[in-house]
Design an enzyme around this catalytic site. Structure first.
Site, short mmCIF file in Angstrom:
data_model
loop_
_atom_site.label_atom_id
_atom_site.label_comp_id
_atom_site.label_asym_id
_atom_site.label_seq_id
_atom_site.Cartn_x
_atom_site.Cartn_y
_atom_site.Cartn_z
N ASP A 8 0.89 -1.23 0.00
CA ASP A 8 -0.04 -0.18 -0.01
C ASP A 8 0.93 1.28 -0.02
O ASP A 8 0.83 2.01 1.05
CB ASP A 8 -0.81 0.00 1.14
CG ASP A 8 -0.31 0.11 2.54
OD1 ASP A 8 -0.77 0.68 3.48
OD2 ASP A 8 0.74 -0.41 2.68
N ASP A 13 6.62 1.35 1.93
CA ASP A 13 6.33 0.43 0.86
C ASP A 13 7.09 0.65 -0.26
O ASP A 13 7.62 -0.37 -1.04
CB ASP A 13 4.84 0.35 0.37
CG ASP A 13 3.82 0.04 1.56
OD1 ASP A 13 3.65 1.01 2.27
OD2 ASP A 13 3.54 -1.01 1.67
N ASN A 35 -2.40 2.77 3.30
CA ASN A 35 -2.03 4.06 3.68
C ASN A 35 -2.72 5.09 3.07
O ASN A 35 -2.78 6.56 3.53
CB ASN A 35 -0.38 4.44 3.27
CG ASN A 35 0.58 3.53 4.19
OD1 ASN A 35 0.34 3.55 5.54
ND2 ASN A 35 1.37 2.80 3.59
N THR A 118 2.98 -6.01 2.73
CA THR A 118 3.41 -4.87 3.72
C THR A 118 2.24 -3.83 3.79
O THR A 118 2.70 -2.53 4.03
CB THR A 118 4.72 -4.22 2.91
OG1 THR A 118 4.22 -3.50 1.51
CG2 THR A 118 5.72 -5.04 2.70
N PHE A 158 -0.65 -0.52 12.21
CA PHE A 158 -1.62 -0.12 11.39
C PHE A 158 -2.16 -1.29 10.46
O PHE A 158 -3.38 -1.31 10.11
CB PHE A 158 -0.99 1.19 10.41
CG PHE A 158 -1.97 1.32 9.56
CD1 PHE A 158 -1.67 0.96 8.18
CD2 PHE A 158 -3.08 2.51 9.77
CE1 PHE A 158 -2.65 1.35 7.00
CE2 PHE A 158 -3.96 2.54 8.47
CZ PHE A 158 -3.64 2.36 7.32
N ASN A 159 -1.16 -1.89 10.00
CA ASN A 159 -1.53 -3.04 8.85
C ASN A 159 -2.70 -4.02 9.46
O ASN A 159 -3.30 -4.54 8.78
CB ASN A 159 -0.38 -3.78 8.46
CG ASN A 159 0.46 -3.08 7.58
OD1 ASN A 159 -0.02 -1.86 6.87
ND2 ASN A 159 1.76 -3.17 7.23
N HIS A 235 9.54 0.53 7.78
CA HIS A 235 8.88 -0.69 8.34
C HIS A 235 9.19 -1.91 7.12
O HIS A 235 9.70 -2.91 7.43
CB HIS A 235 7.53 -0.55 8.70
CG HIS A 235 7.13 0.57 9.74
ND1 HIS A 235 7.29 0.16 11.01
CD2 HIS A 235 6.83 1.69 9.28
CE1 HIS A 235 6.97 1.39 11.50
NE2 HIS A 235 6.71 2.33 10.80
N ASP A 236 8.55 -1.44 5.99
CA ASP A 236 8.19 -2.60 5.15
C ASP A 236 9.48 -3.12 4.18
O ASP A 236 9.23 -4.48 4.17
CB ASP A 236 7.14 -1.99 3.90
CG ASP A 236 6.12 -1.57 4.27
OD1 ASP A 236 5.16 -0.55 3.76
OD2 ASP A 236 5.61 -2.01 5.59
#
Ligand code: RIB
Ligand code: CA
Length: 270
Positions: A8, A13, A35, A118, A158-159, A235-236
């Site tokens: 996303d 990402d 996102n 992700t 969040f995910n 993060h991703d």
């Protein structure tokens, strides 16, 4: 390893796309709302495909979670989902709008693909429910999500928070699951020094990525206590690196379930 990246985009990402393109056999990219709305995350995936000059299929997927109401993260990634840089408009068309079909067909055609989501897990959950046979074909699922603390709520990342029902389906699947949660991703920060090193690299991609990092750092740091982190957590890419560079990580085996009913803990990985 062969990777199908479900994402996303989203600043981090975008880095996961770069990492997968450079370090793995990227079978395809599928997009999901998260996102930003699906149209934006899909547009951003096409932008990154062109910037990287890679020939990989992009298929868009779910524009909303299975049950939860759609909620985005413009306060982190901007309205476009990838604010902060002068991005070239995509010149290559979207390959399809049925990500689940693409995921299932890819896994049936090629054995040993790693599914690397992700973003919210909506597409992956629908694929697992509509084609349970793919569980025995894939190498596993390496996801960014969850953790022992939250970022969208105090206990939910969040995910997972965006689509807890989908996450519950994925974590319940009888396949190998590698989870890169906030506990590890918060250790991977785009510090000013690292952003400067990216900017010093030759070429348009480096310049765009540095600009994206600067925007991401701005929104991210405004949401954290001053001095608590050295830069935004990227993060991703860790969901990709966990597959391509496993030696960089320590793993612990844990039983994980997703809270879907807690009034204050919905979206928590327990
Ligand atoms: O909580 C971090 C996750 O949410 C990352 O995947 C980021 O891109 C957003 O989707
Ligand atoms: Ca993401």
């Amino acid at each position: 390893p062969s990777i199908l990246l479900d994402c996303d985009p989203g600043h981090d990402d975008a880095i996961a796309i770069v990492t997968a393109a450079r370090c793995a056999e990227l079978v395809g990219i599928t997009t999901v709302a998260g996102n930003a709305p699906l149209a934006r995350t899909t547009y951003n995936a096409l932008v990154m495909r062109d910037l990287l000059g890679i020939d990989v299929a992009v298929h868009s997927g779910s524009e909303r979670p299975l049950v939860a109401e759609p909620k985005f993260a413009a306060f982190v990634h901007g309205e476009s989902g990838l604010d902060g840089a002068d991005l070239p408009a995509p010149t290559t068309p979207l390959d399809g709008t049925d990500a689940v079909r693409f995921i299932v067909d890819s896994c049936r055609r090629t054995e040993g693909i790693w599914l690397v989501p992700t973003g919210p897990l909506t597409n992956i959950a629908i694929a697992l429910r509509s084609a349970p046979d793919i569980v025995s074909r894939i190498a596993g699922i390496s996801l960014m999500g969850g953790g022992t603390f939250g970022n969208r709520s105090s206990m939910a990342e969040f995910n997972i928070w965006a689509d807890p029902e989908a996450a519950s389906i994925v974590f319940g699947a009888p396949t190998r699951i590698v989870m890169a949660g906030l506990d590890v991703t918060h250790q991977f920060q785009a510090t000013p020094e690292r952003i400067a090193r990216v900017r010093a690299l030759p070429g348009r991609l480096a310049e765009v990525l540095a600009d994206l990092f600067v925007f991401f750092a701005g929104t991210y740091l405004r949401r954290h206590d001053p001095g608590s982190i050295g830069g935004p957590a990227v993060h991703d890419p860790l969901a990709v690196l966990a597959v391509t560079h496993p030696h960089l990580f320590e793993r612990v085996a844990r039983h994980v379930v997703v809270e879907t009913a807690g009034e204050f803990t919905r979206g928590m990985t327990v």
